[in-house]
Design a protein around this motif. Structure first.
Motif, short mmCIF file in Angstrom:
data_model
loop_
_atom_site.label_atom_id
_atom_site.label_comp_id
_atom_site.label_asym_id
_atom_site.label_seq_id
_atom_site.Cartn_x
_atom_site.Cartn_y
_atom_site.Cartn_z
N UNK A 1 0.82 -1.22 0.00
CA UNK A 1 0.00 0.00 0.00
C UNK A 1 0.85 1.27 0.00
N UNK A 2 2.12 1.15 0.51
CA UNK A 2 2.96 2.35 0.58
C UNK A 2 3.18 2.94 -0.81
N UNK A 3 3.45 2.09 -1.80
CA UNK A 3 3.68 2.58 -3.16
C UNK A 3 2.41 3.20 -3.73
N UNK A 4 1.27 2.55 -3.54
CA UNK A 4 0.01 3.07 -4.03
C UNK A 4 -0.31 4.42 -3.38
N UNK A 5 -0.05 4.52 -2.08
CA UNK A 5 -0.31 5.78 -1.37
C UNK A 5 0.59 6.89 -1.90
N UNK A 6 1.85 6.55 -2.17
CA UNK A 6 2.80 7.53 -2.68
C UNK A 6 2.35 8.04 -4.06
N UNK A 7 1.96 7.12 -4.94
CA UNK A 7 1.51 7.51 -6.28
C UNK A 7 0.23 8.35 -6.19
N UNK A 8 -0.70 7.92 -5.36
CA UNK A 8 -1.95 8.66 -5.20
C UNK A 8 -1.70 10.08 -4.71
N UNK A 9 -0.79 10.23 -3.76
CA UNK A 9 -0.50 11.56 -3.22
C UNK A 9 0.10 12.47 -4.29
N UNK A 10 1.00 11.92 -5.12
CA UNK A 10 1.63 12.73 -6.15
C UNK A 10 0.64 13.11 -7.24
N UNK A 11 -0.23 12.19 -7.63
CA UNK A 11 -1.25 12.49 -8.63
C UNK A 11 -2.17 13.59 -8.12
N UNK A 12 -2.59 13.48 -6.87
CA UNK A 12 -3.46 14.50 -6.28
C UNK A 12 -2.76 15.86 -6.26
N UNK A 13 -1.47 15.86 -5.93
CA UNK A 13 -0.70 17.10 -5.87
C UNK A 13 -0.60 17.75 -7.26
N UNK A 14 -0.34 16.94 -8.28
CA UNK A 14 -0.21 17.48 -9.64
C UNK A 14 -1.50 18.15 -10.07
N UNK A 15 -2.64 17.49 -9.82
CA UNK A 15 -3.93 18.07 -10.20
C UNK A 15 -4.29 19.30 -9.37
N UNK A 16 -3.78 19.38 -8.16
CA UNK A 16 -4.16 20.44 -7.23
C UNK A 16 -3.30 21.69 -7.38
N UNK A 17 -1.98 21.52 -7.58
CA UNK A 17 -1.06 22.66 -7.56
C UNK A 17 -1.29 23.62 -8.73
N UNK A 18 -1.10 24.89 -8.47
CA UNK A 18 -1.17 25.90 -9.53
C UNK A 18 0.08 25.84 -10.39
N UNK A 19 -0.07 26.23 -11.64
CA UNK A 19 1.05 26.23 -12.56
C UNK A 19 1.80 27.56 -12.48
N UNK A 20 3.12 27.47 -12.47
CA UNK A 20 3.95 28.66 -12.66
C UNK A 20 4.43 28.64 -14.12
N UNK A 21 4.50 29.82 -14.74
CA UNK A 21 4.82 29.89 -16.16
C UNK A 21 5.87 30.96 -16.41
N UNK A 22 6.72 30.70 -17.38
CA UNK A 22 7.70 31.69 -17.80
C UNK A 22 7.90 31.58 -19.30
N UNK A 23 8.25 32.68 -19.92
CA UNK A 23 8.44 32.72 -21.36
C UNK A 23 9.79 32.11 -21.72
N UNK A 24 9.79 31.23 -22.72
CA UNK A 24 11.02 30.59 -23.14
C UNK A 24 11.77 31.43 -24.16
N UNK A 25 13.08 31.51 -23.98
CA UNK A 25 13.95 32.18 -24.94
C UNK A 25 14.79 31.19 -25.72
N UNK A 26 15.02 30.03 -25.13
CA UNK A 26 15.75 28.94 -25.78
C UNK A 26 15.01 27.65 -25.49
N UNK A 27 15.25 26.63 -26.28
CA UNK A 27 14.67 25.31 -26.01
C UNK A 27 15.29 24.77 -24.73
#
Length: 233
Positions: A1-27
Motif C-alpha cells: 500500500x505504501x507505493x500506491x499511497x505515494x503515487x496517489x498523493x503525487x497524482x493529487x498534488x499534480x492536479x491540485x497545484x497551480x502552474x507557474x509559467x515563464x516565457x522561453x527564450x531557448x529550447x
C-alpha cells in the motif's frame, strides 16, 4: 500500500497545484525546469518529427544488427540536419526523432530540414545500404511531419528518470502526420505552408511548387501539404 499511497498523493498534488509559467527564450534542458507544475511557454514554435517507416516489418524480417544499423544511420542523418538548420533535438523515440525550431524563419528552416532528410535517406543512406548489403532487398523510407503553434514545455517523470513533455498542437500534429502512407515524404500543415518563404516553396527550373495540397481526412479534412522533393546537401 505504501507505493500506491505515494503515487496517489503525487497524482493529487499534480492536479491540485497551480502552474507557474515563464516565457522561453531557448529550447530548455530538463534540468532547467522543476518537476513541480512549471511550464516554459513559447508563443510560436515549430515541431518536426522524422519517423522511419516500416520498421516493425524490418525488425521482424531482418537480423537485429541490420535493423540497428538502419536505425543509427537514419537517426544520425536526421539529427545532424535538425541541428544544421538551427533546430534543437528534444527526443529520440525508437525509430523517430523530434526537433523543435524557434526564432526567425523557423517554419522555413524546418520545412527545408524535412526535404534535406529526404535527400539524405534517398541519396546517402540507401546507396550505402545497397553497397554494403546488395542482397538485402530493403530500402529505408521515412516520413517527416511538421506543424507550428504556441507550445509549452513541462518536465515529467520521477527524480532520476524524467524528461520534457511538449504540450501543444504542433507536437501532436507533427507526430500524427508521420502516420500518412503516401508517396510524399515530407508533410506540413497549412499554418507552416503559409509561413515558409518562396525558396522553400518553389524549386526546379522553371520554378514549380514543391508542395501538393491535400485534405487530411483523419483531422476534419484540414488542409495539409506534402512533398516528394529533396533538398541537396
Amino acid at each position: 500500500m505504501a507505493l500506491a499511497d505515494d503515487i496517489k498523493a503525487e497524482v493529487t498534488k499534480i492536479f491540485k497545484d497551480q502552474w507557474s509559467r515563464r516565457t522561453g527564450q531557448v529550447v530548455p534542458e530538463p534540468e532547467s525546469i522543476s518537476l513541480s507544475n512549471e511550464a516554459v511557454e513559447f508563443e510560436q514554435a515549430t515541431v518536426l518529427y522524422a519517423d522511419l517507416s516500416g520498421s516493425t516489418a524490418m525488425v521482424d524480417g531482418k537480423k537485429w544488427w541490420f535493423a540497428a544499423e538502419v536505425y543509427k544511420t537514419f537517426l544520425h542523418c536526421a539529427a545532424k540536419l535538425v541541428r544544421a538548420e538551427g533546430g534543437s533535438i528534444t527526443s529520440y523515440d525508437g525509430d523517430r526523432i523530434m526537433g523543435v525550431f524557434i526564432g526567425d524563419y523557423q517554419c522555413t528552416r524546418a520545412a527545408r530540414c524535412g526535404l534535406k532528410i529526404n535527400f539524405a535517406v534517398q541519396k546517402i543512406v540507401n546507396p550505402a545500404l545497397a553497397a554494403r548489403y546488395p542482397d538485402a532487398n530493403y530500402s529505408a523510407k521515412q516520413v517527416v511531419g511538421i506543424d507550428v503553434s504556441s507550445i509549452r514545455a513541462a518536465r515529467t517523470g520521477v527524480r532520476g528518470g524524467n524528461d520534457i513533455v511538449w504540450v501543444g498542437r504542433a507536437a501532436n500534429y507533427a507526430a500524427k502526420l508521420t502516420d500518412l502512407d503516401l508517396a510524399q515524404r515530407t508533410w506540413i500543415t497549412e499554418a507552416v505552408y503559409n509561413r515558409i518563404n518562396d525558396a522553400a516553396k518553389f524549386g526546379g527550373e522553371p520554378k514549380e511548387n514543391m508542395w501538393k495540397k491535400f485534405k487530411w481526412s483523419q483531422h476534419d479534412d484540414m488542409t495539409i501539404y506534402g512533398s516528394i522533393w529533396t533538398w541537396r546537401l
